[in-house]
Scaffold this active site. Structure first.
Site, short mmCIF file in Angstrom:
data_model
loop_
_atom_site.label_atom_id
_atom_site.label_comp_id
_atom_site.label_asym_id
_atom_site.label_seq_id
_atom_site.Cartn_x
_atom_site.Cartn_y
_atom_site.Cartn_z
N ASP A 1 -10.12 55.87 12.71
CA ASP A 1 -10.38 54.64 11.95
C ASP A 1 -11.65 54.71 11.11
OD1 ASP A 1 -8.07 53.46 12.81
OD2 ASP A 1 -9.01 52.22 14.36
N HIS B 1 -18.33 78.36 26.93
CA HIS B 1 -17.81 78.22 25.57
C HIS B 1 -18.73 77.35 24.72
CE1 HIS B 1 -14.72 77.13 22.43
NE2 HIS B 1 -14.47 78.41 22.58
N LYS C 1 -21.76 75.89 22.38
CA LYS C 1 -22.58 76.27 21.23
C LYS C 1 -23.58 75.13 21.04
CE LYS C 1 -17.98 77.30 20.26
NZ LYS C 1 -17.85 78.44 21.10
N LYS D 1 -13.85 71.74 15.46
CA LYS D 1 -13.17 70.89 16.42
C LYS D 1 -13.69 69.47 16.17
CE LYS D 1 -13.27 75.10 18.48
NZ LYS D 1 -14.12 76.24 18.14
N HIS E 1 -12.42 76.86 12.41
CA HIS E 1 -12.96 76.89 13.76
C HIS E 1 -13.56 75.54 14.15
CE1 HIS E 1 -15.56 78.78 17.05
NE2 HIS E 1 -14.33 79.15 17.34
N ASP F 1 -38.05 72.08 21.75
CA ASP F 1 -39.20 71.20 21.95
C ASP F 1 -38.81 69.80 22.40
OD1 ASP F 1 -40.80 73.30 21.27
OD2 ASP F 1 -41.41 72.52 19.31
#
Length: 396
Positions: free
Chosen positions: A132, A304, A306, A127, A125, A311
């Protein structure tokens, strides 16, 4: 206690901060795809790309074209896709990549009857792109257009982070290890050598950690980072989670934070591609709202993201949802940041989204029809049962 010292207990068991990084927050595909393609087009030695979904649309096709251009000019290009998330990637697309010299591996290819085996829920999952060994892009965005598969008036709300700096050493080591592991399990010889050596500019100032979840040495690190941050919060917690279904301890820490006067804001999906899962999540809202947690359903487009800010100093962006499949099953990757400037930028973006969202009213939620409550708890119970039967780990 100074803010920096207060957050140091968060970084344990190898999840420690690395100083000297440059970070750039990327929101939605309008910022993500140009940054990714520009980095690939500037590559001189190596491109490594991991994604759950590789869709067939103009945005993803532009990335495919950039990978092909890089391979044709002699850059070593590696593409690791998930066997479920990218199962609809046409053979012609893969053939075009391979013909140009792009090395393509599939993480856990699907086989007949894969749905009947819970172990096949262990997906890639992450991404993540590393170019380089000098620049990385990490977050929640798949290779799919913001307006696919459902077209909203606004683009999908999601985030990634462009990283330059000494943290590249750990990120690059992680992608190299996973590639070699997948190649080994699939008996792909010749995939072990020819990796770039990490290097970076030295003008960065941001402290950050690269946190992964896997099925070996790092099974609970993302969850632990969240739990420690929630326990230390004094003023404000902002959470955005596309799929919100955390365990008992996580919810308890949210309630305790609200009880000690911390403002807790939770941004969740209004529109969903998994109604059953959303129903299970809604089983948790009543008690959280009663405890003083503010919950907002985002309906301007697909949520979508996350991400979290605590603080105005601690922040995280990544691929991991706050649900049992991300926290206990899938391979995930997050960036955890201790920097007021980065946290402020992310908070501003999240507050803009909260301003567009629908606040849930605690009194209305207490009066939800009994049938709706029963169906939500049934969905929640079935997910708990599935997690328990599969033996993925403790989740309550």
């Amino acid at each position: 206690m100074p803010a920096r010292n207060r957050w140091r207990p968060l970084f344990f068991r190898g999840v420690d901060l690395v100083s000297g990084n440059c970070l750039r927050l990327l929101q939605s595909g309008t910022e993500f795809f140009p940054a990714l393609i520009a980095a690939i087009d500037a590559a001189q030695h190596e491109v490594h790309l991991e994604t759950y979904i590789f869709n067939t649309d103009p945005s993803a096709e532009a990335v495919q074209a950039a990978l092909i251009r890089a391979a044709q000019r002699g850059v070593r290009v590696r593409l690791l896709i998930d066997g479920v998330g990218s199962r609809q990637l046409p053979t012609a697309w893969r053939d075009a990549l391979s013909a140009a010299g792009v090395r393509v591996l599939v993480y856990r290819p699907i086989i007949a009857g894969w749905l009947s085996n819970p172990r096949n829920l262990r997906r890639l999952h992450r991404k993540l792109a590393v170019i380089d060994a000098r620049i990385a892009v990490i977050g929640g965005m798949n290779l799919i257009d913001d307006f696919e598969p459902v077209r909203f008036a606004q683009p999908r709300l999601d985030f990634s982070v462009e990283v330059q700096g000494p943290l590249l050493a750990r990120i690059h080591a992680s992608v190299r290890h996973l590639w070699q592991l997948v190649a080994l399990t699939q008996l792909r010889t010749g995939e072990q050598a020819h990796w770039a050596e990490p290097s970076w500019p030295t003008d960065g100032h941001v402290r950050a950690a690269f946190v992964v979840r896997d099925n070996f040495a790092h099974r609970r690190e993302i969850e632990r980072a969240y739990l420690a941050a929630l326990a230390l919060a004094r003023d404000e917690i902002i959470l955005a989670s596309a799929y919100f279904l955390p365990g008992h301890r996580f919810r308890q820490l949210l309630r305790r934070a609200a009880a000690r006067g911390v403002r807790v804001q939770l941004l969740v999906q209004g529109h969903t591609d998994h109604p059953f899962y959303q129903s299970a999540s809604r089983a948790l809202y009543r008690d959280l709202l009663a405890a003083g947690v503010e919950i907002y359903e985002y309906r301007a487009s697909e949520l979508h993201a996350k991400a979290a800010v605590i603080d105005r100093h601690w922040a995280t962006v990544g691929s991991s949802n706050l649900d049992p499949f991300s926290l206990l099953v899938a391979r995930e990757a997050n960036i955890v940041v201790e920097d007021a400037g980065f946290a402020s930028t992310l908070e501003q973006r999240l507050q803009q989204a909260i301003g567009q969202a629908i606040p849930l009213d605690a009194a209305d939620w207490q009066r939800r029809p009994r049938l709706q409550r029963m169906l939500s708890w049934l969905a929640y119970g079935l997910i708990r049962l599935m997690v328990g039967i599969a033996g993925f780990g403790r989740w309550a």
